[in-house]
Design an enzyme around this catalytic site. Structure first.
Site, mmCIF file in Angstrom:
data_model
loop_
_atom_site.group_PDB
_atom_site.id
_atom_site.type_symbol
_atom_site.label_atom_id
_atom_site.label_comp_id
_atom_site.label_asym_id
_atom_site.label_seq_id
_atom_site.Cartn_x
_atom_site.Cartn_y
_atom_site.Cartn_z
ATOM 1 N N MET A 1 0.296 -3.106 -2.832
ATOM 2 C CA MET A 1 -0.697 -3.603 -3.627
ATOM 3 C C MET A 1 -2.144 -2.202 -3.577
ATOM 4 S SD MET A 1 -0.842 -6.526 -5.499
ATOM 5 C CE MET A 1 -2.209 -8.042 -5.487
ATOM 6 N N CYS A 2 -3.233 -2.814 -2.896
ATOM 7 C CA CYS A 2 -4.387 -1.493 -3.378
ATOM 8 C C CYS A 2 -4.820 -1.654 -4.308
ATOM 9 C CB CYS A 2 -4.059 -0.405 -2.725
ATOM 10 S SG CYS A 2 -3.056 -0.298 -1.409
ATOM 11 N N GLY A 3 -5.943 -2.123 -4.381
ATOM 12 C CA GLY A 3 -6.765 -1.787 -5.329
ATOM 13 C C GLY A 3 -7.442 -0.446 -5.617
ATOM 14 N N ARG A 30 -6.636 -7.297 -4.588
ATOM 15 C CA ARG A 30 -5.698 -6.558 -4.440
ATOM 16 C C ARG A 30 -5.321 -5.700 -2.762
ATOM 17 N NH1 ARG A 30 -3.324 -4.887 -8.986
ATOM 18 N NH2 ARG A 30 -2.359 -2.896 -8.014
ATOM 19 N N ASN A 182 -8.904 0.620 -2.287
ATOM 20 C CA ASN A 182 -9.718 -1.800 -1.432
ATOM 21 C C ASN A 182 -8.398 -1.489 -1.016
ATOM 22 O OD1 ASN A 182 -9.984 -3.413 -0.807
ATOM 23 N ND2 ASN A 182 -10.304 -4.071 -2.751
#
Lengths: 359, 505
Positions: A1-3, A30, A182
């Site tokens: 994930m991560c945004g 995220r 993020n």
């Protein structure tokens, strides 16, 4: 994930950080609330000719004198100050963010095609490699990285995008290119220098992904004198881009092609000259090729680019509205900042997006 | 016979289950060493002649034959082992150097077996090779370190860097150099056909190129060794690439050995040496007494072939491997094959085979690192060889820094070889390491080539799966990617040299 999120204004019209904060927060699912970061180009017009070094001091009283001395060996500190911050209830601060406006002495790198950048590169490598309680987190002209880590669990220290933005008073900065990240934590979150964005003078990088070639890529860039001190993909990617574009003189589109090349099957079908070029890129830069899932958004003062792995295992959405180009993990993030976005596209796997600022 | 040593204890004991035996005499027919013979109504056994080649077991229709190794014990002793004592008895009797076949039998740890491979779980997804491409295509040869471009009049840029010739392999597995002479023509033809079928290449070894292999010459890497056997310009021109053999892992520091028993009329013609004579290659090339002489040889071979073919060099892995590799990389060669101390051989002095050299795992690591340190990694491709036994060895060798591997013994085993280690006798009952026509005829090249191709195909599939599981979809992303290896029960010094972390790290 991560945004991840990036926005660029092609006419260098300024955007303050509040919209970017909104956009990044829109992708909180995220992240894991353990770190976020922002990078903005154009924020230091008064010091546009200086390299703005953002430094995290573990203990400013112990480390600052060492860094002052190191910088003064290589140039002049025009100005330095603590980065203004505003304590947040959810964010445990474990370092002191500082900024220097620094002019390297070009005569100390004779024979170099880009002496100032060579000096800055070496300073960053040197300071970050040594155990001096200081980490340089950004080092470009008229650009700055603002980031923080956090942790969960008992005694956790927070670190959602809003916390980080409010801590640095992101809304007070105006830039024409912004990148933001993020974070969904997978490793030690306490160190503030580890989360994205990562910057080396011109180039800043945010990544959503985890490459399977970190070791191979790291061994490749380190053979050119770069030193990877944080163990993160984005650090290696920033160095790879700097190496390929600045040192090897590749156009950004070819550099991206070297990092995320087409399959041999596709190359075999190309017209001869193109086939030859693509083969040469894979021959020369096999060790720089990134593999595994990633979407990268990178920027320098003149452009913002986005590219994915050739299987496109991570999302990349591109939006355009007037002079603004957006690249993000989620369409919702773009709409959070620009509700009237005119076009939304999802580039195919391996198809890079390159946006250039008007000259 | 002037010794008081008498006979050695039996190495193997062969028995026949007389209940099962139907006296079909296939064992007599098949055993070229003469273990079996008929005496009246019985098949008699002379176990002393047995080499454990398993030919009789494989062809006994009733599974009536059984074989036991070392049926007779010595008094056990931790220092004066059986091997040590038997060597002494042999040398006391003969006063000679002991020759041995196949790779090292020294009981040393195998580093490959202490390296564990990585796989993806949640933070990164594995790639599914059944549904997504995983590229094993490998190019061997010089690569540019940097590209140059020029601007065309219309503003477009075009590449001005010229690429030098590379060999394109569909899989990073090549068939290593074993000479015609050491092995039979049928074995060579089988390997050549398998190389063509699987999109790879095979080495000729130092024995020249038999006309029977001309149809496959585009798949052959022709070797120039210190004996220069079979070398002329026609030979060089026929190969897809040329390999200069400077050393061999089974016997670093000495030249090749082909025993006279195996120099048949045909081998004599191909090699350009008298029939029945031992072919002992010189230890050095007599035109290379210093590293500065190597570029001259490389250049003369390249000039002779109009710079159209990649030139490889093969060296044995020894202590100063990194320095040797860096020196050879500057000589203009396009690839360097490094042969580890477990490398195979048709015949080598036992002391060399078992005591000289260093493991291929270490040699590849140090070579790759040294080339990177010196900015030479793109100057040459690295080929690992010396007992690559299975697909995981290939993956591990590449992760340590190799571009491709050569397999030798594994290819022989795919043709039936049981690794009995008596290749130098020239009596190989499988028709592989022999020139005796009746034995050679036992090896059908069509069947044997299919078996080798099957092996390469199976390994290729396994490599694809292992790479996919590691989330890697092209071979260059595996190359030198030591982060994807972990050392299990390796000491710190070795982990440091391999630049591999311990399991759990």
């Amino acid at each position: 994930m991560c945004g991840i999120f990036g926005v660029m204004d092609k006419r260098r019209q300024m955007m303050d950080g509040s919209g970017i904060r909104e956009a990044l927060s829109m992708m909180n699912e995220r992240g894991s609330g353990e770190g976020a970061g922002y990078v903005a180009y154009g924020i230091y017009p008064d010091y546009r000719d200086c390299y703005a070094l953002h430094v995290f001091f573990d203990k400013a009283c112990e480390s600052k004198a060492v860094i002052d001395a190191t910088l003064e060996q290589w140039g002049t500190i025009e100005h330095d100050e603590a980065i203004p911050t505003c304590d947040q209830p959810n964010l445990r601060v474990n370092c002191t963010p500082w900024r220097y406006f620094f002019k390297p002495d070009a005569s100390l790198a004779p024979g170099s095609a880009s002496p100032e950048k060579d000096i800055v590169t070496n300073l960053v490598m040197q300071i970050n490699a040594s155990a001096n309680g200081a980490e340089v987190v950004s080092s470009g002209k008229n650009v700055g990285v603002f980031k923080a880590g956090g942790s969960r669990g008992p005694g956790g220290s927070g670190g959602w995008p809003e916390d980080v933005a409010d801590y640095y008073r992101i809304q007070d900065y105006e830039g024409y290119i912004w990148l933001a990240h993020n974070r969904y934590a997978t490793n030690r979150p306490e160190l503030w220098e580890r989360p994205d964005p990562f910057n080396l003078h011109d180039w800043s990088v945010v990544e959503n992904g985890k490459t399977t070639t970190y070791g191979a890529n790291r061994r490749y860039v380190e053979s050119f004198g770069y030193n990877c001190s944080t163990g993160t993909d984005s650090e290696v990617i920033a160095y790879l881009i700097d190496l390929l574009v600045r040192k090897h003189g590749l156009d950004i589109s070819l550099a991206i092609r070297a990092l995320a090349p087409p399959y041999w099957e596709e190359i075999d079908r190309m017209p001869e000259a193109e086939q030859n070029l693509n083969r040469a890129l894979r021959f020369a830069y096999g060790s720089a090729t990134m593999n595994g899932p990633f979407t990268v958004v990178a920027a320098n003062p003149d452009m913002m680019v986005g590219f994915t792995d050739r299987g496109k295992l991570r999302p990349m959405v591109v939006g355009e509205c007037g002079d603004r180009l957006y690249i993000a993990s989620e369409e919702a993030a773009i709409r959070a900042m620009e509700s009237g976005v005119e076009s939304i596209a999802r580039p195919a796997a391996g198809e890079p997006v390159i946006g250039r600022v008007a000259p | 016979m002037s010794s008081n040593l008498g006979s050695m204890p039996l190495r193997y004991r062969v028995t026949i289950d007389r209940e099962q035996c139907m006296e079909c005499e296939r064992c007599i027919e098949n055993c070229s060493y003469g273990v079996f013979r008929r005496d009246g109504d019985r098949i008699l056994i002379n176990s002393r002649k047995c080499t454990a080649c398993h030919r009789c077991l494989a062809y006994c229709p009733r599974d009536a034959i059984m074989l036991e190794e070392q049926p007779c014990d010595y008094r056990s002793h931790p220092v004066w082992t059986r091997a040590v004592r038997e060597s002494i008895y042999n040398q006391a009797r003969t006063g000679k150097i002991i020759l041995a076949g196949m790779g090292s039998v020294a009981n040393l740890p195998i580093i490959f077996d202490h390296l564990m491979l990585d796989a993806c779980q949640v933070t990164t997804p594995p790639t599914d090779p059944l549904r997504e491409p995983v590229e094993l295509r490998t190019y061997l040869g010089k690569k540019p370190s940097k590209l140059e471009f020029r601007q065309k009049p219309n503003g477009d840029v075009e590449l001005s860097t010229e690429l030098t010739p590379n060999l394109m392999l569909e899989t990073p597995i090549m068939l290593g150099h074993m000479s015609y002479g050491a092995i039979s023509l049928n074995a060579h033809v089988a390997m050549a056909r398998a190389a063509r079928e699987t999109g790879t290449y095979m080495g000729t070894g130092e024995g020249g190129l038999h006309p029977g292999l001309y149809p496959y010459q585009d798949r052959m890497i022709v070797q120039v060794a210190s004996g220069r056997f079979g070398v002329n310009v026609d030979y060089l021109e026929r190969g897809a690439a040329i390999e200069l053999k400077l050393g061999q892992g089974a016997k670093p520091g000495i030249g090749g050995h082909l025993t006279g028993e195996k120099v048949s009329a045909d081998v004599s013609r191909t090699r350009m040496i008298p029939q029945g004579s031992d072919a002992i290659s010189p230890a050095p090339h007599h035109d290379i007494y210093g590293i500065e002489d190597l570029p001259q040889l490389v250049n003369s071979v390249k000039e002779a072939t109009e710079r159209k073919k990649p030139v490889f060099a093969k060296i044995a892995a020894v202590n100063n491997n990194a320095e040797n590799v860096a020196a050879v990389a500057r000589s203009g060669v396009d690839a360097i094959a490094i042969d580890g101390f477990r490398g195979g051989t048709g015949a080598a002095p036992r002391v060399f085979r078992d005591h000289v050299g260093i493991p291929i795992e270490v040699a590849i690591s140090t070579a790759d690192q040294e080339l990177r340190n010196q900015g030479l990694r793109n100057e040459v491709s690295l080929i690992a060889c010396g007992s690559i036994r299975e697909s995981t060895d290939v993956v591990k060798a590449i992760a340590l820094g190799a571009d491709a591997v050569y397999i030798g013994t594994a290819a022989l085993a795919a043709m039936g070889c049981r690794v009995c280690g008596n290749c130098y006798q020239g009596l190989c009952p499988w028709g592989i390491a022999t020139q005796r026509q009746d034995l050679v005829d036992r090896l059908n090249p069509d069947v044997a080539s299919k078996q080798i191709a099957n092996l390469i195909h199976a390994w290729t599939l396994e490599i694809t799966e292992l790479m996919g599981a590691a989330g890697i979809n092209s071979i260059e992303s595996l190359r030198g990617n030591r982060d994807r290896l972990r050392g299990y029960m390796l000491d710190e010094g070795l982990l440091d040299i391999l630049d591999v972390k311990s399991v759990g790290a």
